[in-house]
Scaffold this active site. Structure first.
Site, PDB file in Angstrom:
ATOM      1  N   HIS A 143       0.828  -1.209   0.000  1.00 18.46           N
ATOM      2  CA  HIS A 143       0.000   0.000   0.000  1.00 18.46           C
ATOM      3  C   HIS A 143       0.859   1.255   0.000  1.00 18.46           C
ATOM      4  CE1 HIS A 143      -2.669   3.156   1.486  1.00 18.46           C
ATOM      5  NE2 HIS A 143      -3.688   2.412   1.101  1.00 18.46           N
ATOM      6  N   GLU A 174       1.095   3.988  -2.877  1.00 21.56           N
ATOM      7  CA  GLU A 174       0.969   5.376  -2.443  1.00 21.56           C
ATOM      8  C   GLU A 174       2.208   5.916  -1.731  1.00 21.56           C
ATOM      9  OE1 GLU A 174      -2.524   5.768  -0.098  1.00 21.56           O
ATOM     10  OE2 GLU A 174      -3.902   5.146  -1.690  1.00 21.56           O
TER      11      GLU A 174
END
Length: 333
Positions: A143, A174
C-alpha cells in the site's frame, strides 16, 4: 475470567478477498486459540458502510471494544491484521489505550512488519513461495504511505537482497518505492518478464485497480508500456498458509509473554504504585529518561500509568530511586 480474541482489520468490500484473505487469517487465529470466543472489527468506515448496504454489519473497533466491556470481558487479546506499522495501526493503538482501563488486561498485537524479526520472517516466506526464474522478476506491491512505518518496505527489499533475491522487487501504490524506482531496478536486472504480486493482506480494490486495472497509470499498464511481459496474480497474502502461520505465531507470542505494561509517568490516568489493580502475575514497569521522561506515545501504548505518591513540595525522584521504590512496593505481587 472471561477472555476474548478480537481480530482487527482495515476491511475490504471485495467478497473474494474477504472470504479467502481476511477470513483466512481469522480462521488461522481461531485455530491457534480455539478456547477463546472470537470477535472481529473493521477500521474502515467506508468498507463498513458498503457492507451495511449489503445487509452485513461489521462493527468498528471502538464499538467492538465497547461491546466487549459491556459483556464483562476481563482479558482481551486484540490482534491487528495490518501488514505495516502505519497510521491505521497508530489509530488502533490509540483506541486500545483509551479502552484499557475498562478491562483487567488488554493485550495488543503487532503488525506483520513491526520489527526486524517480522521483516526477516516475511522475506523468508516470500523466498520460499517464489523461487527465482531466469529472466523473470516478481514485483511485490504494497500500500505505502508517508508514515515513518513505510521504512519497512526498503528494509524488506534490503533483506531480500542479502538473501540473494534481487529478483524480488518491492514497490508501493501510495509511497516509496514508487513505480519509477521499481522500473529503474527492473531495467538494471535486465529481465524480460514481470509478475505483479500484492504485498497486501487482502487483494481488494488496490489490487484490482491500482495494480492490475486497465487505466494507463496502473502498475500492469505502466510495466507493459515499458516493454515488460507482465501479468498479475490477484491473491492477497491472507489466504497463504505461510502468512497465516506468521499471524498465529504473533498471537501465541502475545499469549505466552502475557506481560502487562505500566508506564511510570505523571498524567491524568496515573494510579498510585500501591493501587490493588497492579496486583498482576506479570507486570513490566516502563521508565523514561531523567528530565523528559517517557514519550507520550509510549505512555499511550502501555496498559496503565502509575506514579509514586509524593509529599507536597518534595522534588521528583531520579530514575534509579523511582525504580527502587517501585520494585520494593511491587515485590511479591
Amino acid at each position: 475470567m472471561r477472555q476474548v480474541l478480537l481480530a482487527v482489520s482495515f476491511g475490504t468490500s471485495v467478497e473474494e478477498a474477504r472470504a479467502l484473505d481476511l477470513a483466512g487469517v481469522e480462521r488461522a487465529l481461531r485455530r491457534a486459540a480455539p478456547e477463546l470466543p472470537f470477535d472481529r472489527a473493521y477500521t474502515s468506515p467506508t468498507v463498513r458502510r458498503i457492507l451495511a448496504r449489503r445487509g452485513e454489519r461489521v462493527p468498528g473497533l471502538e464499538e467492538a471494544l465497547e461491546s466487549q466491556a459491556a459483556a464483562g470481558t476481563e482479558e482481551l487479546y486484540v490482534v491487528p491484521t495490518h501488514v505495516l506499522p502505519g497510521a491505521e495501526y497508530d489509530r488502533v493503538a490509540e483506541t486500545a489505550a483509551r479502552f484499557r482501563p475498562r478491562f483487567s488486561a488488554l493485550h495488543l498485537g503487532r503488525p506483520l512488519l513491526w520489527d526486524t524479526a517480522g521483516v526477516r520472517a516475511l522475506a523468508q516466506v516470500l523466498d520460499s513461495l517464489w523461487p527465482a526464474v531466469p529472466g523473470t522478476a516478481a514485483v511485490l506491491v504494497g500500500h505505502g504511505s508517508g508514515h515513518p512505518g513505510s521504512m519497512a518496505y526498503p528494509a524488506l527489499q534490503g533483506v531480500l537482497e542479502l538473501m540473494g533475491r534481487s529478483d524480488l522487487v518491492v514497490g508501493t501504490v501510495e509511497g516509496r518505492p514508487d513505480q519509477a524506482a521499481v522500473l529503474k531496478r527492473l531495467e538494471a536486472l535486465e529481465v524480460e518478464r514481470v509478475i505483479l504480486l500484492p504485498l497486501l493482506l487482502a487483494a481488494g480494490v488496490h489490487a484490482r485497480e491500482d495494480i492490475a486495472g486497465p487505466q494507463p497509470d496502473s502498475w500492469i499498464s505502466t510495466l507493459k508500456a515499458a516493454g515488460f511481459q507482465t501479468w498479475a496474480r490477484l491473491e492477497g497474502m491472507g489466504r497463504l498458509p505461510q502468512i497465516q502461520a506468521l499471524y498465529q505465531a504473533g498471537l501465541e507470542r502475545l499469549r505466552r509473554l502475557g506481560f502487562e505494561t505500566a508506564a511510570m509517568a505523571l498524567d491524568d490516568r496515573a494510579v498510585s504504585i500501591d493501587d490493588p489493580r497492579l496486583e498482576r502475575d506479570r507486570l513490566a514497569l516502563v521508565l523514561g529518561t531523567e528530565g523528559d521522561g517517557l514519550d507520550p506515545e509510549t505512555i499511550a501504548r502501555c496498559d496503565c500509568t502509575v506514579c509514586i505518591p509524593m509529599a507536597h513540595g518534595v522534588d521528583s525522584l531520579n530514575v534509579a530511586a523511582a525504580s527502587a521504590v517501585a520494585f520494593w512496593q511491587l515485590r511479591g505481587r
